[in-house]
Design a protein around this motif. Structure first.
Motif, mmCIF file in Angstrom:
data_model
loop_
_atom_site.group_PDB
_atom_site.id
_atom_site.type_symbol
_atom_site.label_atom_id
_atom_site.label_comp_id
_atom_site.label_asym_id
_atom_site.label_seq_id
_atom_site.Cartn_x
_atom_site.Cartn_y
_atom_site.Cartn_z
ATOM 1 N N TYR A 1 39.065 30.699 46.894
ATOM 2 C CA TYR A 1 39.583 31.847 46.183
ATOM 3 C C TYR A 1 38.611 33.753 47.182
ATOM 4 O O TYR A 1 37.496 33.604 46.871
ATOM 5 C CB TYR A 1 39.458 32.081 44.702
ATOM 6 N N GLU B 1 38.838 37.631 46.457
ATOM 7 C CA GLU B 1 39.071 37.869 44.664
ATOM 8 C C GLU B 1 38.747 39.506 45.678
ATOM 9 O O GLU B 1 37.952 39.833 46.249
ATOM 10 C CB GLU B 1 38.409 38.327 43.537
ATOM 11 N N LEU C 1 43.794 32.557 47.084
ATOM 12 C CA LEU C 1 43.481 31.464 46.429
ATOM 13 C C LEU C 1 44.270 30.355 47.965
ATOM 14 O O LEU C 1 45.239 30.022 47.904
ATOM 15 C CB LEU C 1 44.745 31.349 45.335
ATOM 16 N N TYR D 1 45.857 28.993 37.284
ATOM 17 C CA TYR D 1 44.875 29.439 38.011
ATOM 18 C C TYR D 1 44.517 30.872 37.725
ATOM 19 O O TYR D 1 43.290 31.491 37.425
ATOM 20 C CB TYR D 1 44.054 28.686 38.876
ATOM 21 N N LEU D 2 45.213 31.455 38.887
ATOM 22 C CA LEU D 2 45.236 32.779 39.191
ATOM 23 C C LEU D 2 45.268 33.894 38.176
ATOM 24 O O LEU D 2 44.529 34.395 37.221
ATOM 25 C CB LEU D 2 46.295 33.266 39.921
ATOM 26 N N THR E 1 42.467 34.067 36.169
ATOM 27 C CA THR E 1 41.232 34.864 35.701
ATOM 28 C C THR E 1 41.441 35.681 35.401
ATOM 29 O O THR E 1 40.185 36.470 34.888
ATOM 30 C CB THR E 1 40.912 34.916 37.423
#
Length: 606
Positions: free
Chosen positions: A368, A370, A412, A448-449, A452
């Motif tokens: 990942y 970010e 990702l 999942y994204l 966050t």
């Protein structure tokens, strides 16, 4: 251009600035320990360079402005060197000699002859190489002397073996025979007794030979026998007794000996990070390198004297740099600084290994990236799918990821089921289910994204190259509402055609691919069901496609046809073809053009 995030001003960088970082590959040390040979794209095209062991007096040795040059090795007693090069990315690699006056000679000039360097003989008066000049389907083994540069065939490969290693006394040859992607066999050939099968087994087990010991008594090999992961064993070539040499909690990727066999080196794929292990062959004790930075190691080479070791090391926020380690002084020195000096490393993002649960509860690993965000800010995101099938995203420096993250996009990089590196059960979990269960893993990545709290769930796209490009097209065709945009980099659109037209030199693994993906001659209906081209009418989201005209793996027609088909849907489609590239873009100018276009496309549609 700058942006203030959490009180820190972070600069925004252009694709030119990211691409003007230097990429270093392929290292070798001269016979006198004084020079280090390496490949670099400093000029925009990969060429051969050399530097001294202190990182000073660096000089460019080759001057190609078109085809990439990848140095292989210095000669055993002088500063001549061998390099490999193809034409425009066609992968028909030739082996060249460059002398100390800078003059080059093609040692394997057959127009359709593909060559791979194998290694030096023990007496250093000749070298071994593989060539398909006799039969373009199979690689035979040759030996070339370095006085007259005449060659002779040592092994005629009529059965599609992969030639793995030659014993120092030239009495034995180790052969590898893939059966499926999960199952393989190992053989030992000698001129006197012929080919001997040394890995009889039932079920799916890998046996991959890697190296002989100094006395030519033992063959070292990797196997996942009775284990999820590959470990290192050795077999006595006459008695056939087997013993374990090293076992880790992850795959051991490869192993080799130092020139005088004082050290045994092997690489471990530790949860998407490559680690070096080095064993003293006399004591059996492991050798530690003090002050080794965190990062991924590659290109490990020990000098003829065994006084020096050189290697490349990169991290998620730093391109590969060249390191030299002095064994006697126990001193490690970095010789290069490849990140463009216009870029502050602190402005880049650190990747982290994450995991999420897929549709059936299977845990999926991912990397990942970010972007730096202000409080409450939500970013658009891209699900990246690696090549393969069976590849793996690693915690590597990726200039495209950093470029996009620097401009506000999260990445990702998903290691969907079917990826390597996580055990043999995970690796074969997508066999004959590609475009289905692996795609479902990529779609689950959106959860999942979103979880966050940092990602805008309505702005998630999918991107990938090769097999990852196929997954991009599969997502748009089979799950048309899952992603907002697709970025396809030389991806397969029609598996029927691709599997029928694999390069001739892949003959040894043709059946392996068929067993993993499907046989295009006997399972046509299934193959077409997973091929996006036959379902292109479903694609309704914006798409950009990048393709090399000389690609021998994914033919240009694959991209031509999907682009034309999607255009008929009235969908925004952009298409960029590089006339002088193959399967992967090696020229800096082309990478800049392509990646700038990707960002412009994402800015417009995501």
């Amino acid at each position: 251009m700058t942006k203030k995030v959490e009180g820190i001003t972070r600069a925004k960088y252009s694709i030119e600035q990211f691409m003007n970082s230097e990429s270093i590959v392929d290292v070798s040390i001269s016979h006198d320990d004084e020079s280090i040979l390496f490949g670099s794209d400093k000029t925009g095209v990969y060429n051969a360079y050399a530097t001294n062991k202190n990182g000073e007096l660096s000089q460019q040795l080759s001057h190609s402005t078109s085809d990439a040059i990848f140095p292989v090795t210095f000669f055993p007693e002088d500063k001549r060197f061998l390099y490999e090069s193809d034409r425009g990315g066609n992968e028909i690699t030739h082996l060249f000699l460059q002398d100390e006056n800078g003059q080059s000679k093609d040692l394997t000039p057959g127009e359709q002859e593909k060559v791979m360097f194998q290694g030096w003989s023990a007496d250093k008066k000749s070298f071994f190489y593989q060539s398909n000049k006799r039969d373009n389907r199979f690689m035979d083994l040759y030996e070339m002397d370095i006085e007259a540069f005449t060659s002779s065939m040592l092994f005629q490969n009529n059965e599609g073996y992969q030639i793995a290693s030659i014993s120092p006394d030239k009495s034995f040859l180790a052969l590898h025979k893939p059966i499926t992607a999960n199952n393989s066999d190992m053989y030992i050939f000698s001129p006197s007794t012929g080919i001997e099968h040394v890995s009889p087994h039932d079920g799916d087990t890998q046996y991959t030979p890697v190296a002989f010991d100094k006395e030519s008594n033992y063959l070292y090999f990797l196997t996942d026998e009775a284990n999820e992961f590959l470990h290192l064993k050795r077999i006595h070539v006459t008695s056939k007794t087997v013993e374990t040499v090293a076992k880790e909690e992850w795959n051991i990727l490869t192993a080799k000996f130092s020139p005088n066999h004082s050290y045994l080196l092997y690489l471990v794929n530790n949860n998407s990070k490559i680690e070096l292990k080095m064993m003293d062959t006399m004591s059996g004790e492991y050798v530690e390198i003090p002050d080794l930075p965190d990062g991924q190691i590659s290109g490990v080479t020990i000098s003829k004297s065994e006084k020096l070791m050189v290697f490349l090391l990169n991290s998620s926020s730093s391109p590969s740099n060249l390191y030299v380690y002095d064994f006697s002084k126990k001193k490690l020195q970095c010789l290069t600084d490849t990140l463009n000096p216009e870029i502050e490393q602190s402005d880049l993002v650190e990747a982290k290994v994450v995991h999420y649960s897929s549709f059936d509860g299977l845990t999926i690993p991912a990397i990942y990236y970010e972007p730096h965000l202000e409080d409450g800010e939500k970013a658009p995101a891209l699900v990246w799918v690696h090549g393969g099938p069976g590849g793996q995203s690693m915690v590597n420096y990726n200039p495209v990821f950093q470029y996009l993250a620097n401009h506000g996009y999260a990445i990702l990089a998903v290691n969907n089921r079917g990826s390597s590196g996580y055990g043999k059960t995970f690796f074969k979990a997508a066999d004959l289910k590609h475009g289905e269960v692996d795609l479902a893993d990529c779609i689950e990545a959106k959860k999942y994204l979103t979880a966050t709290g940092r990602i805008d769930e309505n702005r998630i796209g999918i991107i990938g190259g090769s097999y990852g490009g196929y997954m991009t097209l599969a997502a748009l065709a089979f799950q048309p509402e899952a992603f907002k945009v697709g970025v396809d980099i030389f991806g397969v659109s029609n598996w029927e055609r691709t599997l029928k037209n694999i390069p001739s030199w892949w003959e040894a693994v043709r059946d392996v691919l068929y067993k993993k993906l499907g046989n295009p001659y006997t399972a046509t209906e299934y193959i077409r069901s997973i091929s996006p081209l036959f379902h292109a009418e479903n694609i309704t989201k914006p798409l950009i496609v990048l393709q090399g005209a000389n690609d021998p793996r994914v033919l240009k027609v694959e991209s031509d046809e999907i682009v034309e088909s999607v255009k008929k849907n009235g969908v925004p489609v952009e298409y960029i073809v590089f006339e002088d590239e193959g399967h992967g873009f090696t020229k800096r100018e082309n990478r800049i053009t392509g990646y700038r276009a990707i960002k412009k496309f994402l800015d417009r549609y995501l």
